[in-house]
Design an enzyme around this catalytic site. Structure first.
Site, PDB file in Angstrom:
ATOM      1  N   ARG A 250       8.921 -18.699  10.678  1.00  0.00           N
ATOM      2  CA  ARG A 250       8.057 -17.732  11.381  1.00  0.00           C
ATOM      3  C   ARG A 250       6.983 -18.377  12.237  1.00  0.00           C
ATOM      4  NH1 ARG A 250      11.370 -13.493  11.542  1.00  0.00           N
ATOM      5  NH2 ARG A 250      12.112 -12.931   9.473  1.00  0.00           N
TER       6      ARG A 250
ATOM      7  N   TYR B  14       0.864  -1.180   0.000  1.00  0.00           N
ATOM      8  CA  TYR B  14       0.000   0.000   0.000  1.00  0.00           C
ATOM      9  C   TYR B  14       0.905   1.236   0.000  1.00  0.00           C
ATOM     10  CZ  TYR B  14      -3.737   3.015   1.921  1.00  0.00           C
ATOM     11  OH  TYR B  14      -4.672   3.987   2.134  1.00  0.00           O
TER      12      TYR B  14
ATOM     13  N   ARG C  40       4.082  10.909   6.838  1.00  0.00           N
ATOM     14  CA  ARG C  40       4.042   9.550   7.399  1.00  0.00           C
ATOM     15  C   ARG C  40       5.231   9.230   8.292  1.00  0.00           C
ATOM     16  NH1 ARG C  40       5.743   5.688   2.291  1.00  0.00           N
ATOM     17  NH2 ARG C  40       7.409   6.997   1.526  1.00  0.00           N
TER      18      ARG C  40
END
Ligand code: FAD
Length: 312
Positions: free
Chosen positions: A231, A121, A204
């Site tokens: 993970r 994004y 940001r």
């Protein structure tokens, strides 16, 4: 997990659509397609697309003209053989595409897995949502005294309440300042018409690492298993482990034979070094072996004992 009404409607519309195809499909995964599986407080994983199935692994291994499958028993045996002997290329024939919403600090660990294709994004182009990760109280742990990369006991009482409040307040404050610097409210209107507003790509930089980001992530089955082995491991940080574990039902639905083999030969398996194996042989021969006689370092001995389910 918070999805807007528009986002939910888009997912529902995608789930309604049907496309006839000659390609192999997996009904159990089709049933999960596009649905958001919640992770942490605002995150999710969604399966967007996939290619192949267990039969595609078998087909590639046999370089066959048709589906290449024989009896389930034989296919399972072949897949287990491939997994056991790290014959990995047939597993690269399958692909999974995910949409993931995750905190930035988790994304930094996740992005280290270079064998995937990623599109994130753009916070240069769009405004990030007012969403940041705040751990559940049971995950608010102290630094481990034994492991510099690990957690110890869960914080209690006033300290826990204070830390949670700081995490929430600091993230909220930096987010509010972000919107102020952008000079744009949640409806897209100027907060102060007299101000110009800072560029999104600059505003940001004040946000905390707990802020949620999103990406599309595509990876082949071999490298996905590698990702999961690292993970989903107890040594991985809880927050990324939560994402890895959210993928378990996806794997079981998509490639049940491969998933079962992976669990047996990787996820729940241990590797012994040559010296560890030599110790094990001595122990099985009736000899009492301790760390000093083993030739293993204290740390290796502890890991060896852990693997055998004994106390060091
Ligand atoms: C518990 C844990 C702790 C960690 N701690 C740290 C840390 O303190 N600091 C830190 O920086 N990282 C840390 N990492 C990240 C770790 O070092 C790896 O970067 C990450 O797990 C990705 O693994 P990978 O490179 O095998 O995966 P992928 O990037 O998916 O690569 C898969 C395999 O492809 C091959 N490969 C891919 N790209 C290349 C390349 N350019 N050159 C050669 N071979 C390549 C390698 O064989 C690799 O194993 C940690 C990871 C874990 C799980």
């Amino acid at each position: 997990m918070s999805l807007s009404a528009d986002q939910q409607a888009e997912i529902a519309a995608q789930r309604e659509a049907q496309s006839p195809t000659r390609r192999a499909t997996v009904p159990a995964l089709e049933a999960m397609l596009y649905e958001a599986l919640p992770v942490l407080d605002h995150g999710f994983v969604r399966v967007i697309d996939y290619m192949g199935d267990d039969a595609a692994v078998v087909q590639a291994a046999r370089v066959s003209y048709g589906r290449g499958t024989r009896r389930v028993q034989e296919d399972a045996g072949l897949i287990r053989y491939l997994m056991r002997h790290r014959h990995s290329t047939p597993f690269e024939m399958c692909e999974l595409k995910l949409h993931v919403k995750l905190p930035v600090f988790v994304a930094r660990q996740w992005i280290r897995h270079r064998t995937a294709n990623v599109n994130e994004y753009s916070a240069r182009y769009s405004i990030l949502d007012r969403e940041f990760y705040v751990p559940a109280p049971e995950h608010l742990a102290a630094q481990s005294s034994a492991n510099r990369q690990g957690r110890g006991d869960v914080l209690q009482g006033e300290e826990a309440r204070e830390v949670l409040a700081w995490l929430r307040d600091d993230a909220t404050r930096t987010y509010d300042r972000y919107r102020t610097m952008l000079n744009e409210d949640e409806a897209g209107n100027a907060i102060d018409p007299a101000r110009t507003g800072l560029a999104r790509e600059l505003a940001r930089m004040n946000l905390t690492l707990a802020t949620y980001t999103q990406w599309y992530w595509k990876i082949d089955l071999h490298n996905l298993l590698h990702f999961l082995s690292l993970r989903a491991d107890p040594h991985a940080q809880y927050e990324i482990r939560a994402y890895a574990e959210a993928l378990f039902p996806v794997m079981a639905a998509w490639v049940p034979l491969t998933w079962a083999a992976f669990q047996d030969y990787r996820l729940t398996a241990v590797t012994f070094s040559g010296p560890m194996l030599a110790c094990l042989r001595r122990m099985m021969g009736g000899e009492t072996v301790d760390q000093e006689q083993s030739g293993l370092s204290k740390r290796e001995w502890r890991e060896f004992m852990d693997a055998l389910g004994r106390s060091a």
